[in-house]
Motif scaffolding. Structure first.
Motif, PDB file in Angstrom:
ATOM      1  N   VAL A 106      10.757   9.871  -4.144  1.00  0.00           N
ATOM      2  CA  VAL A 106      11.867  10.409  -4.920  1.00  0.00           C
ATOM      3  C   VAL A 106      12.708   9.280  -5.519  1.00  0.00           C
ATOM      4  CG1 VAL A 106      13.969  11.819  -4.751  1.00  0.00           C
ATOM      5  CG2 VAL A 106      11.912  12.511  -3.568  1.00  0.00           C
ATOM      6  N   TYR A 107      12.642   8.097  -4.940  1.00  0.00           N
ATOM      7  CA  TYR A 107      13.422   6.955  -5.436  1.00  0.00           C
ATOM      8  C   TYR A 107      13.019   6.609  -6.856  1.00  0.00           C
ATOM      9  CZ  TYR A 107      14.962   6.093  -0.649  1.00  0.00           C
ATOM     10  OH  TYR A 107      15.505   6.204   0.588  1.00  0.00           O
ATOM     11  N   PRO A 108      13.898   5.953  -7.603  1.00  0.00           N
ATOM     12  CA  PRO A 108      13.574   5.646  -9.006  1.00  0.00           C
ATOM     13  C   PRO A 108      12.609   4.478  -9.193  1.00  0.00           C
ATOM     14  CG  PRO A 108      15.747   4.843  -8.473  1.00  0.00           C
ATOM     15  CD  PRO A 108      15.272   5.615  -7.273  1.00  0.00           C
ATOM     16  N   HIS A 109      11.905   4.086  -8.142  1.00  0.00           N
ATOM     17  CA  HIS A 109      10.908   3.029  -8.252  1.00  0.00           C
ATOM     18  C   HIS A 109       9.535   3.651  -8.447  1.00  0.00           C
ATOM     19  CE1 HIS A 109      13.886   0.129  -6.973  1.00  0.00           C
ATOM     20  NE2 HIS A 109      14.148   0.875  -5.918  1.00  0.00           N
ATOM     21  N   HIS A 110       8.682   2.960  -9.166  1.00  0.00           N
ATOM     22  CA  HIS A 110       7.322   3.457  -9.350  1.00  0.00           C
ATOM     23  C   HIS A 110       6.563   3.362  -8.031  1.00  0.00           C
ATOM     24  CE1 HIS A 110       7.678   3.825 -13.644  1.00  0.00           C
ATOM     25  NE2 HIS A 110       8.161   2.595 -13.725  1.00  0.00           N
ATOM     26  N   ARG A 111       5.602   4.241  -7.874  1.00  0.00           N
ATOM     27  CA  ARG A 111       4.790   4.244  -6.646  1.00  0.00           C
ATOM     28  C   ARG A 111       4.006   2.952  -6.495  1.00  0.00           C
ATOM     29  NH1 ARG A 111       2.576  10.448  -6.263  1.00  0.00           N
ATOM     30  NH2 ARG A 111       4.638  11.374  -6.334  1.00  0.00           N
ATOM     31  N   VAL A 112       3.617   2.392  -7.606  1.00  0.00           N
ATOM     32  CA  VAL A 112       2.858   1.144  -7.563  1.00  0.00           C
ATOM     33  C   VAL A 112       3.736   0.021  -7.009  1.00  0.00           C
ATOM     34  CG1 VAL A 112       1.662  -0.556  -8.991  1.00  0.00           C
ATOM     35  CG2 VAL A 112       1.376   1.871  -9.447  1.00  0.00           C
ATOM     36  N   LYS A 113       5.010   0.002  -7.360  1.00  0.00           N
ATOM     37  CA  LYS A 113       5.913  -1.024  -6.835  1.00  0.00           C
ATOM     38  C   LYS A 113       6.090  -0.891  -5.326  1.00  0.00           C
ATOM     39  CE  LYS A 113       8.685  -2.016 -10.882  1.00  0.00           C
ATOM     40  NZ  LYS A 113      10.038  -2.034 -11.439  1.00  0.00           N
ATOM     41  N   ILE A 114       6.127   0.331  -4.857  1.00  0.00           N
ATOM     42  CA  ILE A 114       6.262   0.559  -3.413  1.00  0.00           C
ATOM     43  C   ILE A 114       5.009   0.050  -2.695  1.00  0.00           C
ATOM     44  CG2 ILE A 114       6.440   2.338  -1.632  1.00  0.00           C
ATOM     45  CD1 ILE A 114       8.120   3.949  -3.667  1.00  0.00           C
ATOM     46  N   LEU A 115       3.842   0.343  -3.229  1.00  0.00           N
ATOM     47  CA  LEU A 115       2.599  -0.123  -2.614  1.00  0.00           C
ATOM     48  C   LEU A 115       2.455  -1.634  -2.724  1.00  0.00           C
ATOM     49  CD1 LEU A 115       0.132   2.685  -3.688  1.00  0.00           C
ATOM     50  CD2 LEU A 115       1.147   2.286  -1.444  1.00  0.00           C
ATOM     51  N   ILE A 116       2.902  -2.223  -3.826  1.00  0.00           N
ATOM     52  CA  ILE A 116       2.859  -3.684  -3.958  1.00  0.00           C
ATOM     53  C   ILE A 116       3.787  -4.329  -2.933  1.00  0.00           C
ATOM     54  CG2 ILE A 116       3.509  -5.603  -5.478  1.00  0.00           C
ATOM     55  CD1 ILE A 116       2.336  -3.988  -7.792  1.00  0.00           C
ATOM     56  N   GLY A 117       4.945  -3.724  -2.698  1.00  0.00           N
ATOM     57  CA  GLY A 117       5.855  -4.231  -1.666  1.00  0.00           C
ATOM     58  C   GLY A 117       5.214  -4.200  -0.283  1.00  0.00           C
ATOM     59  N   LYS A 118       4.492  -3.137   0.010  1.00  0.00           N
ATOM     60  CA  LYS A 118       3.797  -3.052   1.295  1.00  0.00           C
ATOM     61  C   LYS A 118       2.685  -4.097   1.396  1.00  0.00           C
ATOM     62  CE  LYS A 118       4.742   1.760   2.185  1.00  0.00           C
ATOM     63  NZ  LYS A 118       5.725   1.477   3.196  1.00  0.00           N
ATOM     64  N   MET A 119       1.971  -4.314   0.303  1.00  0.00           N
ATOM     65  CA  MET A 119       0.899  -5.312   0.321  1.00  0.00           C
ATOM     66  C   MET A 119       1.456  -6.732   0.457  1.00  0.00           C
ATOM     67  SD  MET A 119      -1.841  -3.723   0.355  1.00  0.00           S
ATOM     68  CE  MET A 119      -1.555  -2.022   0.723  1.00  0.00           C
ATOM     69  N   ILE A 120       2.622  -6.981  -0.109  1.00  0.00           N
ATOM     70  CA  ILE A 120       3.252  -8.305   0.049  1.00  0.00           C
ATOM     71  C   ILE A 120       3.658  -8.516   1.502  1.00  0.00           C
ATOM     72  CG2 ILE A 120       5.288  -9.674  -0.559  1.00  0.00           C
ATOM     73  CD1 ILE A 120       5.030  -8.536  -3.384  1.00  0.00           C
ATOM     74  N   ILE A 121       4.148  -7.486   2.158  1.00  0.00           N
ATOM     75  CA  ILE A 121       4.507  -7.585   3.576  1.00  0.00           C
ATOM     76  C   ILE A 121       3.261  -7.849   4.416  1.00  0.00           C
ATOM     77  CG2 ILE A 121       5.357  -6.239   5.543  1.00  0.00           C
ATOM     78  CD1 ILE A 121       7.546  -7.288   3.750  1.00  0.00           C
ATOM     79  N   ILE A 122       2.155  -7.175   4.106  1.00  0.00           N
ATOM     80  CA  ILE A 122       0.913  -7.410   4.838  1.00  0.00           C
ATOM     81  C   ILE A 122       0.417  -8.836   4.610  1.00  0.00           C
ATOM     82  CG2 ILE A 122      -1.509  -6.708   4.994  1.00  0.00           C
ATOM     83  CD1 ILE A 122      -0.497  -3.848   4.270  1.00  0.00           C
ATOM     84  N   MET A 155      12.087  -4.672  -7.958  1.00  0.00           N
ATOM     85  CA  MET A 155      11.011  -5.041  -7.052  1.00  0.00           C
ATOM     86  C   MET A 155      11.565  -5.727  -5.813  1.00  0.00           C
ATOM     87  SD  MET A 155       7.801  -4.935  -6.704  1.00  0.00           S
ATOM     88  CE  MET A 155       6.694  -5.610  -5.525  1.00  0.00           C
ATOM     89  N   LEU A 156      12.615  -6.525  -5.983  1.00  0.00           N
ATOM     90  CA  LEU A 156      13.202  -7.204  -4.826  1.00  0.00           C
ATOM     91  C   LEU A 156      13.842  -6.215  -3.853  1.00  0.00           C
ATOM     92  CD1 LEU A 156      14.748 -10.365  -6.480  1.00  0.00           C
ATOM     93  CD2 LEU A 156      12.716 -10.217  -5.060  1.00  0.00           C
ATOM     94  N   ASN A 157      14.378  -5.119  -4.377  1.00  0.00           N
ATOM     95  CA  ASN A 157      14.951  -4.097  -3.494  1.00  0.00           C
ATOM     96  C   ASN A 157      13.878  -3.446  -2.630  1.00  0.00           C
ATOM     97  OD1 ASN A 157      17.519  -4.525  -4.435  1.00  0.00           O
ATOM     98  ND2 ASN A 157      17.382  -2.924  -5.998  1.00  0.00           N
ATOM     99  N   VAL A 158      12.718  -3.191  -3.215  1.00  0.00           N
ATOM    100  CA  VAL A 158      11.611  -2.591  -2.465  1.00  0.00           C
ATOM    101  C   VAL A 158      11.133  -3.561  -1.388  1.00  0.00           C
ATOM    102  CG1 VAL A 158       9.245  -1.753  -2.662  1.00  0.00           C
ATOM    103  CG2 VAL A 158      10.915  -1.143  -4.397  1.00  0.00           C
ATOM    104  N   PHE A 159      11.000  -4.831  -1.756  1.00  0.00           N
ATOM    105  CA  PHE A 159      10.558  -5.843  -0.798  1.00  0.00           C
ATOM    106  C   PHE A 159      11.574  -6.007   0.335  1.00  0.00           C
ATOM    107  CE2 PHE A 159      10.234 -10.364   0.467  1.00  0.00           C
ATOM    108  CZ  PHE A 159       8.965 -10.304   1.011  1.00  0.00           C
ATOM    109  N   TYR A 160      12.849  -6.002   0.000  1.00  0.00           N
ATOM    110  CA  TYR A 160      13.891  -6.128   1.021  1.00  0.00           C
ATOM    111  C   TYR A 160      13.901  -4.915   1.954  1.00  0.00           C
ATOM    112  CZ  TYR A 160      18.466  -6.836   3.101  1.00  0.00           C
ATOM    113  OH  TYR A 160      19.486  -7.004   3.987  1.00  0.00           O
ATOM    114  N   ALA A 161      13.688  -3.738   1.408  1.00  0.00           N
ATOM    115  CA  ALA A 161      13.622  -2.534   2.242  1.00  0.00           C
ATOM    116  C   ALA A 161      12.442  -2.599   3.198  1.00  0.00           C
ATOM    117  CB  ALA A 161      13.534  -1.291   1.366  1.00  0.00           C
TER     118      ALA A 161
END
Length: 111
Positions: free
Chosen positions: A84-100, A1-7
């Motif tokens: 395509v990344y090995p992260h779940h789609r939900v984690k990617i969307l949660i990372g975007k919501m944390i940035i917002i 999750m930290l990798n998604v947030f950092y990206a």
């Protein structure tokens, strides 16, 4: 999750969205100062400042930023690589919501 947030933070660093955050945080204060130029009472200035931010500017600004964070992936055609990344789609969307959430908190703190 930290990798998604950092990206997401790295993507945010390369955009002009940070200037919009600064401008959006300072605009209600400037409007309050110009609106109360003859009678500057700190209590009324603070109330007008929070009213300008919460009613007029914040809903439009936060929706604009949220749309920009999500739509930018489609505009740059990077959404296909994200899925395509090995992260779940939900984690990617949660990372975007944390940035917002981070950007909207920055607006309210700057105000």
């Amino acid at each position: 999750m930290l990798n998604v947030f950092y990206a997401e933070l790295l993507k945010l660093k390369r955009t002009q969205l940070l200037w919009l955050t600064l401008f959006g945080g300072m605009l209600p204060a400037v409007l309050s100062i110009f609106g109360q130029s003859r009678n500057l009472n700190w209590n009324e200035l603070l109330i007008n400042n929070s009213l300008f931010l919460n009613i007029m500017i914040a809903p439009m600004l936060i929706s604009l930023m949220a749309g920009f964070v999500v739509v930018r992936e489609y505009g740059d055609n990077t959404i296909n690589q994200l899925f395509v990344y090995p992260h779940h789609r939900v984690k990617i969307l949660i990372g975007k919501m944390i940035i917002i959430l981070f950007l909207s908190t920055a607006i309210f703190v700057l105000n």
